[in-house]
Motif scaffolding. Structure first.
Motif, PDB file in Angstrom:
ATOM      1  N   ALA A 108      24.941  25.339 -53.932  1.00 28.20           N
ATOM      2  CA  ALA A 108      23.695  25.380 -54.439  1.00 28.20           C
ATOM      3  C   ALA A 108      22.597  25.214 -53.670  1.00 28.20           C
ATOM      4  O   ALA A 108      22.438  24.418 -52.546  1.00 28.20           O
ATOM      5  CB  ALA A 108      23.410  24.333 -55.717  1.00 28.20           C
ATOM      6  N   ILE A 109      21.220  25.906 -53.582  1.00 28.05           N
ATOM      7  CA  ILE A 109      20.236  25.929 -52.938  1.00 28.05           C
ATOM      8  C   ILE A 109      18.935  25.852 -53.724  1.00 28.05           C
ATOM      9  O   ILE A 109      18.614  26.578 -54.685  1.00 28.05           O
ATOM     10  CB  ILE A 109      20.123  26.955 -51.785  1.00 28.05           C
ATOM     11  N   TYR A 110      18.182  24.966 -53.443  1.00 26.50           N
ATOM     12  CA  TYR A 110      16.772  24.853 -53.911  1.00 26.50           C
ATOM     13  C   TYR A 110      15.671  24.619 -53.009  1.00 26.50           C
ATOM     14  O   TYR A 110      15.852  24.092 -51.982  1.00 26.50           O
ATOM     15  CB  TYR A 110      16.673  23.629 -54.921  1.00 26.50           C
ATOM     16  N   VAL A 111      14.669  25.498 -53.149  1.00 24.72           N
ATOM     17  CA  VAL A 111      13.493  25.578 -52.181  1.00 24.72           C
ATOM     18  C   VAL A 111      12.054  24.949 -52.802  1.00 24.72           C
ATOM     19  O   VAL A 111      11.743  25.329 -54.275  1.00 24.72           O
ATOM     20  CB  VAL A 111      13.103  26.901 -51.640  1.00 24.72           C
ATOM     21  N   ASN A 112      11.469  23.829 -52.449  1.00 22.32           N
ATOM     22  CA  ASN A 112      10.354  23.505 -53.042  1.00 22.32           C
ATOM     23  C   ASN A 112       9.256  24.287 -52.809  1.00 22.32           C
ATOM     24  O   ASN A 112       8.970  24.495 -51.458  1.00 22.32           O
ATOM     25  CB  ASN A 112       9.953  22.013 -52.368  1.00 22.32           C
ATOM     26  N   LYS A 113       8.687  25.099 -53.756  1.00 20.25           N
ATOM     27  CA  LYS A 113       7.447  25.890 -53.518  1.00 20.25           C
ATOM     28  C   LYS A 113       6.159  25.570 -52.838  1.00 20.25           C
ATOM     29  O   LYS A 113       5.489  26.204 -52.297  1.00 20.25           O
ATOM     30  CB  LYS A 113       7.351  26.809 -54.770  1.00 20.25           C
ATOM     31  N   ASN A 114       6.227  24.182 -53.133  1.00 22.17           N
ATOM     32  CA  ASN A 114       5.081  23.642 -52.366  1.00 22.17           C
ATOM     33  C   ASN A 114       5.039  23.210 -50.929  1.00 22.17           C
ATOM     34  O   ASN A 114       3.967  23.295 -50.280  1.00 22.17           O
ATOM     35  CB  ASN A 114       4.569  22.493 -53.214  1.00 22.17           C
ATOM     36  N   THR A 115       6.098  22.766 -50.839  1.00 19.44           N
ATOM     37  CA  THR A 115       6.347  22.172 -49.237  1.00 19.44           C
ATOM     38  C   THR A 115       7.463  23.186 -48.405  1.00 19.44           C
ATOM     39  O   THR A 115       7.311  22.932 -47.249  1.00 19.44           O
ATOM     40  CB  THR A 115       6.948  20.799 -49.262  1.00 19.44           C
ATOM     41  N   SER A 116       8.155  24.024 -49.158  1.00 17.00           N
ATOM     42  CA  SER A 116       9.116  24.709 -48.423  1.00 17.00           C
ATOM     43  C   SER A 116      10.191  24.285 -48.034  1.00 17.00           C
ATOM     44  O   SER A 116      11.260  24.491 -47.084  1.00 17.00           O
ATOM     45  CB  SER A 116       8.289  25.759 -47.394  1.00 17.00           C
ATOM     46  N   ASP A 117      10.451  22.870 -48.344  1.00 22.97           N
ATOM     47  CA  ASP A 117      11.557  22.007 -47.842  1.00 22.97           C
ATOM     48  C   ASP A 117      12.829  22.815 -48.759  1.00 22.97           C
ATOM     49  O   ASP A 117      12.790  23.196 -49.910  1.00 22.97           O
ATOM     50  CB  ASP A 117      11.455  20.546 -48.375  1.00 22.97           C
ATOM     51  N   ILE A 118      13.962  22.553 -48.227  1.00 19.16           N
ATOM     52  CA  ILE A 118      15.182  23.229 -48.682  1.00 19.16           C
ATOM     53  C   ILE A 118      16.045  22.205 -48.831  1.00 19.16           C
ATOM     54  O   ILE A 118      16.378  21.525 -48.299  1.00 19.16           O
ATOM     55  CB  ILE A 118      15.896  24.301 -47.695  1.00 19.16           C
ATOM     56  N   TYR A 119      16.712  22.142 -50.259  1.00 20.89           N
ATOM     57  CA  TYR A 119      17.613  21.167 -50.713  1.00 20.89           C
ATOM     58  C   TYR A 119      18.822  22.088 -50.951  1.00 20.89           C
ATOM     59  O   TYR A 119      18.878  23.099 -51.812  1.00 20.89           O
ATOM     60  CB  TYR A 119      17.054  20.505 -51.965  1.00 20.89           C
ATOM     61  N   VAL A 120      20.297  21.408 -50.392  1.00 18.77           N
ATOM     62  CA  VAL A 120      21.310  21.891 -50.769  1.00 18.77           C
ATOM     63  C   VAL A 120      22.226  21.141 -51.524  1.00 18.77           C
ATOM     64  O   VAL A 120      22.059  19.753 -51.096  1.00 18.77           O
ATOM     65  CB  VAL A 120      22.069  22.559 -49.277  1.00 18.77           C
ATOM     66  N   ALA A 121      23.291  21.533 -51.760  1.00 16.16           N
ATOM     67  CA  ALA A 121      24.218  20.583 -52.780  1.00 16.16           C
ATOM     68  C   ALA A 121      25.749  21.212 -52.328  1.00 16.16           C
ATOM     69  O   ALA A 121      25.904  22.552 -52.459  1.00 16.16           O
ATOM     70  CB  ALA A 121      23.894  20.289 -53.987  1.00 16.16           C
ATOM     71  N   GLY A 122      26.755  20.293 -52.200  1.00 23.83           N
ATOM     72  CA  GLY A 122      28.053  20.908 -52.217  1.00 23.83           C
ATOM     73  C   GLY A 122      28.964  19.754 -52.358  1.00 23.83           C
ATOM     74  O   GLY A 122      28.923  18.863 -52.878  1.00 23.83           O
ATOM     75  N   GLU A 123      30.184  19.910 -51.816  1.00 25.11           N
ATOM     76  CA  GLU A 123      31.266  19.144 -51.973  1.00 25.11           C
ATOM     77  C   GLU A 123      32.010  18.938 -50.406  1.00 25.11           C
ATOM     78  O   GLU A 123      31.904  19.971 -49.544  1.00 25.11           O
ATOM     79  CB  GLU A 123      32.240  19.469 -53.004  1.00 25.11           C
ATOM     80  N   THR A 124      32.612  17.839 -50.304  1.00 22.70           N
ATOM     81  CA  THR A 124      32.945  17.517 -48.793  1.00 22.70           C
ATOM     82  C   THR A 124      34.151  16.512 -48.908  1.00 22.70           C
ATOM     83  O   THR A 124      34.614  15.757 -49.963  1.00 22.70           O
ATOM     84  CB  THR A 124      32.084  16.815 -48.268  1.00 22.70           C
ATOM     85  N   ASP A 125      35.460  16.617 -48.134  1.00 18.94           N
ATOM     86  CA  ASP A 125      36.274  15.695 -47.944  1.00 18.94           C
ATOM     87  C   ASP A 125      36.084  14.922 -46.759  1.00 18.94           C
ATOM     88  O   ASP A 125      36.998  13.962 -46.601  1.00 18.94           O
ATOM     89  CB  ASP A 125      37.766  16.638 -47.486  1.00 18.94           C
ATOM     90  N   ASP A 126      34.865  14.905 -46.178  1.00 19.36           N
ATOM     91  CA  ASP A 126      34.636  14.111 -45.053  1.00 19.36           C
ATOM     92  C   ASP A 126      34.307  12.688 -45.205  1.00 19.36           C
ATOM     93  O   ASP A 126      33.614  12.459 -45.982  1.00 19.36           O
ATOM     94  CB  ASP A 126      33.670  14.958 -44.280  1.00 19.36           C
ATOM     95  N   ASP A 127      34.868  11.926 -43.949  1.00 15.44           N
ATOM     96  CA  ASP A 127      34.333  10.411 -44.353  1.00 15.44           C
ATOM     97  C   ASP A 127      33.252  10.376 -43.400  1.00 15.44           C
ATOM     98  O   ASP A 127      32.494   9.268 -43.509  1.00 15.44           O
ATOM     99  CB  ASP A 127      35.517   9.664 -43.613  1.00 15.44           C
ATOM    100  N   ALA A 128      32.667  11.310 -42.667  1.00 13.82           N
ATOM    101  CA  ALA A 128      31.488  11.070 -41.631  1.00 13.82           C
ATOM    102  C   ALA A 128      30.869  12.398 -41.549  1.00 13.82           C
ATOM    103  O   ALA A 128      31.852  13.623 -41.547  1.00 13.82           O
ATOM    104  CB  ALA A 128      32.027  10.373 -40.432  1.00 13.82           C
ATOM    105  N   GLY A 129      29.758  12.556 -40.980  1.00 11.56           N
ATOM    106  CA  GLY A 129      29.238  13.682 -40.415  1.00 11.56           C
ATOM    107  C   GLY A 129      28.218  14.289 -41.753  1.00 11.56           C
ATOM    108  O   GLY A 129      27.888  15.522 -41.364  1.00 11.56           O
ATOM    109  N   ILE A 130      28.396  13.731 -42.842  1.00 16.13           N
ATOM    110  CA  ILE A 130      27.641  14.422 -43.910  1.00 16.13           C
ATOM    111  C   ILE A 130      26.475  13.689 -44.136  1.00 16.13           C
ATOM    112  O   ILE A 130      25.411  14.228 -43.972  1.00 16.13           O
ATOM    113  CB  ILE A 130      28.617  14.360 -44.852  1.00 16.13           C
ATOM    114  N   ALA A 131      26.111  12.529 -44.380  1.00 17.33           N
ATOM    115  CA  ALA A 131      25.059  11.586 -44.696  1.00 17.33           C
ATOM    116  C   ALA A 131      24.304  11.513 -43.530  1.00 17.33           C
ATOM    117  O   ALA A 131      24.819  11.371 -42.508  1.00 17.33           O
ATOM    118  CB  ALA A 131      25.372  10.267 -45.387  1.00 17.33           C
ATOM    119  N   TYR A 132      22.840  11.596 -43.922  1.00 13.10           N
ATOM    120  CA  TYR A 132      21.883  11.459 -42.638  1.00 13.10           C
ATOM    121  C   TYR A 132      20.525  11.083 -43.089  1.00 13.10           C
ATOM    122  O   TYR A 132      20.321  11.649 -44.166  1.00 13.10           O
ATOM    123  CB  TYR A 132      21.890  12.779 -41.718  1.00 13.10           C
ATOM    124  N   GLY A 133      19.869  10.403 -42.359  1.00 15.25           N
ATOM    125  CA  GLY A 133      18.622  10.051 -42.513  1.00 15.25           C
ATOM    126  C   GLY A 133      17.827   9.373 -41.466  1.00 15.25           C
ATOM    127  O   GLY A 133      18.513   8.627 -40.529  1.00 15.25           O
TER     128      GLY A 133
END
Length: 206
Positions: free
Chosen positions: A156-181
Protein backbone atom coordinates in the motif's frame (compact mmCIF):
# COMPACT_ATOMS: atom_id res chain seq x y z
CA UNK A 1 -1.75 -13.49 -17.59
CA UNK A 2 -1.99 -9.77 -16.96
CA UNK A 3 -3.39 -8.62 -13.61
CA UNK A 4 -4.35 -5.12 -12.45
CA UNK A 5 -3.77 -4.76 -8.69
CA UNK A 6 -4.38 -1.05 -8.15
CA UNK A 7 -6.14 1.98 -9.68
CA UNK A 8 -6.02 5.66 -8.75
CA UNK A 9 -7.54 8.89 -10.13
CA UNK A 10 -5.07 11.78 -10.26
CA UNK A 11 -7.56 14.67 -9.97
CA UNK A 12 -6.47 16.06 -13.35
CA UNK A 13 -8.53 13.89 -15.67
CA UNK A 14 -6.42 10.71 -15.77
CA UNK A 15 -6.54 7.25 -14.23
CA UNK A 16 -3.47 5.14 -13.47
CA UNK A 17 -3.51 1.34 -13.28
CA UNK A 18 -0.69 -0.81 -11.90
CA UNK A 19 -0.30 -4.56 -12.08
CA UNK A 20 1.79 -7.56 -13.06
CA UNK A 21 2.30 -9.00 -16.52
CA UNK A 22 3.90 -12.08 -18.07
CA UNK A 23 3.20 -10.80 -21.59
CA UNK A 24 5.98 -9.87 -23.99
CA UNK A 25 3.61 -7.79 -26.10
CA UNK A 26 0.42 -5.77 -25.89
CA UNK A 27 1.46 -3.85 -22.75
CA UNK A 28 3.72 -0.96 -23.78
CA UNK A 29 1.94 1.89 -25.57
CA UNK A 30 2.65 5.51 -26.48
CA UNK A 31 -0.14 7.57 -28.04
CA UNK A 32 2.13 10.55 -28.78
CA UNK A 33 5.86 9.72 -28.97
CA UNK A 34 6.80 13.37 -29.25
CA UNK A 35 4.94 14.17 -26.04
CA UNK A 36 5.32 11.06 -23.88
CA UNK A 37 8.44 9.06 -22.99
CA UNK A 38 7.66 5.47 -22.06
CA UNK A 39 10.18 4.19 -19.51
CA UNK A 40 10.47 0.52 -20.54
CA UNK A 41 9.19 -0.85 -23.83
CA UNK A 42 9.88 -4.59 -23.42
CA UNK A 43 9.37 -7.38 -20.90
CA UNK A 44 12.74 -7.96 -19.22
CA UNK A 45 12.08 -10.77 -16.76
CA UNK A 46 9.82 -13.71 -16.00
CA UNK A 47 7.19 -11.13 -15.07
CA UNK A 48 7.30 -7.35 -14.85
CA UNK A 49 5.17 -4.71 -13.21
CA UNK A 50 3.32 -2.35 -15.52
CA UNK A 51 1.88 1.15 -15.23
CA UNK A 52 -0.81 2.48 -17.57
CA UNK A 53 -2.35 5.95 -17.93
CA UNK A 54 -5.94 6.35 -19.21
CA UNK A 55 -8.18 9.35 -19.72
CA UNK A 56 -11.68 9.44 -18.22
CA UNK A 57 -13.25 8.01 -21.39
CA UNK A 58 -11.07 4.90 -21.16
CA UNK A 59 -8.61 5.87 -23.88
CA UNK A 60 -5.11 4.57 -23.19
CA UNK A 61 -2.55 7.41 -23.21
CA UNK A 62 0.62 5.47 -22.41
CA UNK A 63 1.74 2.29 -20.70
CA UNK A 64 5.12 1.03 -19.58
CA UNK A 65 6.72 -2.09 -18.22
CA UNK A 66 8.77 -1.76 -15.03
CA UNK A 67 11.11 -4.54 -14.00
CA UNK A 68 14.49 -6.20 -14.06
CA UNK A 69 15.69 -9.57 -15.26
CA UNK A 70 13.74 -11.68 -12.75
CA UNK A 71 10.21 -11.67 -11.29
CA UNK A 72 8.63 -8.29 -10.42
CA UNK A 73 5.10 -7.44 -9.25
CA UNK A 74 3.15 -4.18 -9.30
CA UNK A 75 0.92 -4.08 -6.21
CA UNK A 76 -0.01 -0.48 -5.36
CA UNK A 77 -0.28 2.99 -6.94
CA UNK A 78 -0.85 6.52 -5.66
CA UNK A 79 -0.33 10.05 -7.03
CA UNK A 80 1.44 13.09 -5.59
CA UNK A 81 -0.20 16.56 -5.54
CA UNK A 82 1.10 17.26 -9.06
CA UNK A 83 -0.43 14.07 -10.44
CA UNK A 84 2.80 12.08 -10.74
CA UNK A 85 2.18 8.35 -10.20
CA UNK A 86 4.08 6.36 -7.57
CA UNK A 87 4.04 2.57 -7.71
CA UNK A 88 5.29 -0.19 -5.44
CA UNK A 89 5.42 -3.93 -5.12
CA UNK A 90 7.92 -6.75 -4.87
CA UNK A 91 11.04 -7.56 -6.90
CA UNK A 92 13.41 -10.48 -7.20
CA UNK A 93 15.59 -8.66 -9.74
CA UNK A 94 19.15 -8.06 -8.64
CA UNK A 95 21.35 -4.99 -8.45
CA UNK A 96 21.95 -3.22 -11.75
CA UNK A 97 19.01 -4.81 -13.59
CA UNK A 98 16.89 -1.66 -13.86
CA UNK A 99 15.03 -1.46 -10.56
CA UNK A 100 16.80 1.26 -8.53
CA UNK A 101 17.99 4.59 -9.93
CA UNK A 102 21.26 6.32 -9.11
CA UNK A 103 21.23 8.11 -5.76
CA UNK A 104 18.14 6.29 -4.46
CA UNK A 105 17.69 5.33 -0.79
CA UNK A 106 18.68 1.69 -1.49
CA UNK A 107 20.41 1.03 -4.80
CA UNK A 108 21.37 -2.62 -4.16
CA UNK A 109 19.16 -5.70 -3.97
CA UNK A 110 19.05 -6.85 -0.35
CA UNK A 111 17.39 -10.22 -0.88
CA UNK A 112 19.06 -13.56 -0.33
CA UNK A 113 18.61 -14.82 -3.89
CA UNK A 114 16.80 -14.25 -7.13
CA UNK A 115 14.34 -16.72 -8.63
CA UNK A 116 16.12 -17.17 -11.96
CA UNK A 117 19.42 -17.98 -10.28
CA UNK A 118 17.99 -21.01 -8.47
CA UNK A 119 15.59 -22.17 -11.16
CA UNK A 120 12.42 -20.67 -9.72
CA UNK A 121 11.28 -23.86 -7.97
CA UNK A 122 11.80 -24.60 -4.30
CA UNK A 123 13.80 -21.39 -3.87
CA UNK A 124 14.17 -19.72 -0.49
CA UNK A 125 12.03 -16.60 -0.27
CA UNK A 126 14.06 -13.39 -0.27
CA UNK A 127 12.61 -10.70 -2.51
CA UNK A 128 12.72 -6.96 -1.80
CA UNK A 129 10.01 -4.34 -1.84
CA UNK A 130 10.46 -1.45 -4.26
CA UNK A 131 9.05 2.06 -4.64
CA UNK A 132 9.17 4.00 -7.92
CA UNK A 133 7.99 7.48 -8.87
CA UNK A 134 7.12 8.27 -12.48
CA UNK A 135 6.51 11.54 -14.27
CA UNK A 136 3.21 12.18 -16.02
CA UNK A 137 4.86 11.63 -19.43
CA UNK A 138 5.73 8.01 -18.58
CA UNK A 139 9.41 8.54 -17.77
CA UNK A 140 10.83 7.47 -14.43
CA UNK A 141 11.76 10.03 -11.79
CA UNK A 142 13.37 7.78 -9.18
CA UNK A 143 13.14 4.23 -7.84
CA UNK A 144 14.51 2.36 -4.85
CA UNK A 145 14.73 -1.10 -3.38
CA UNK A 146 13.51 -1.47 0.21
CA UNK A 147 14.47 -4.58 2.10
CA UNK A 148 16.98 -6.72 3.91
CA UNK A 149 18.22 -10.29 3.47
CA UNK A 150 14.81 -11.98 3.70
CA UNK A 151 11.31 -11.45 2.31
CA UNK A 152 9.75 -8.01 1.81
CA UNK A 153 6.65 -6.95 -0.09
CA UNK A 154 5.03 -3.52 -0.43
CA UNK A 155 1.22 -3.60 -0.42
CA UNK A 156 0.00 0.00 0.00
CA UNK A 157 1.03 3.60 -0.72
CA UNK A 158 -0.40 6.87 0.61
CA UNK A 159 0.74 10.40 -0.32
CA UNK A 160 0.05 13.35 1.98
CA UNK A 161 -1.44 15.99 -0.34
CA UNK A 162 -0.24 18.86 1.86
CA UNK A 163 3.37 17.81 2.40
CA UNK A 164 3.95 15.35 -0.50
CA UNK A 165 5.35 12.86 2.04
CA UNK A 166 4.98 9.24 0.90
CA UNK A 167 3.86 6.52 3.32
CA UNK A 168 4.15 2.83 2.46
CA UNK A 169 3.14 -0.41 4.15
CA UNK A 170 3.92 -4.05 3.59
CA UNK A 171 5.18 -7.24 5.18
CA UNK A 172 8.62 -8.62 6.06
CA UNK A 173 10.47 -11.68 7.31
CA UNK A 174 13.58 -9.66 8.14
CA UNK A 175 15.06 -9.21 11.60
CA UNK A 176 16.95 -6.06 10.56
CA UNK A 177 17.15 -3.41 7.87
CA UNK A 178 13.49 -2.37 8.00
CA UNK A 179 12.92 -0.05 10.97
CA UNK A 180 14.62 3.33 10.69
CA UNK A 181 14.45 6.76 12.28
CA UNK A 182 16.72 9.80 12.77
CA UNK A 183 18.51 10.15 16.08
CA UNK A 184 16.02 10.90 18.84
CA UNK A 185 13.09 9.37 16.97
CA UNK A 186 10.89 7.01 18.96
CA UNK A 187 10.14 3.98 16.76
CA UNK A 188 7.15 1.90 17.81
CA UNK A 189 8.72 -1.49 16.97
CA UNK A 190 12.44 -1.25 16.11
CA UNK A 191 12.91 -5.03 15.79
CA UNK A 192 10.92 -7.94 14.47
CA UNK A 193 8.51 -9.80 16.73
CA UNK A 194 10.13 -13.21 17.30
CA UNK A 195 7.40 -14.68 19.52
CA UNK A 196 5.07 -15.90 16.73
CA UNK A 197 4.12 -19.55 16.77
CA UNK A 198 5.92 -21.70 14.16
CA UNK A 199 2.49 -22.87 13.00
CA UNK A 200 1.57 -19.40 11.70
CA UNK A 201 3.30 -16.86 9.48
CA UNK A 202 6.27 -15.20 11.16
CA UNK A 203 6.07 -12.10 8.96
CA UNK A 204 5.65 -8.67 10.49
CA UNK A 205 3.93 -5.66 9.00
CA UNK A 206 5.97 -2.51 8.37
Amino acid sequence: PDIINGIVYDGYGYIYAVGTTFSSGGIEYNSAPGTYTVHQTTLKGTADAFLARFDLTGVLIWATYYGGTDYDEGSAVAVDPSGNPIIGGQTYSGTGTGIATTGAYQTSFGGSHNLDACGGSGCPVGGDAYLAKFNTDGSINWATYYGGHDYEELNAIYVNKNTSDIYVAGETDDDAGIAYGPAGTSIYMPTKNTTNSPSVSDRDAW
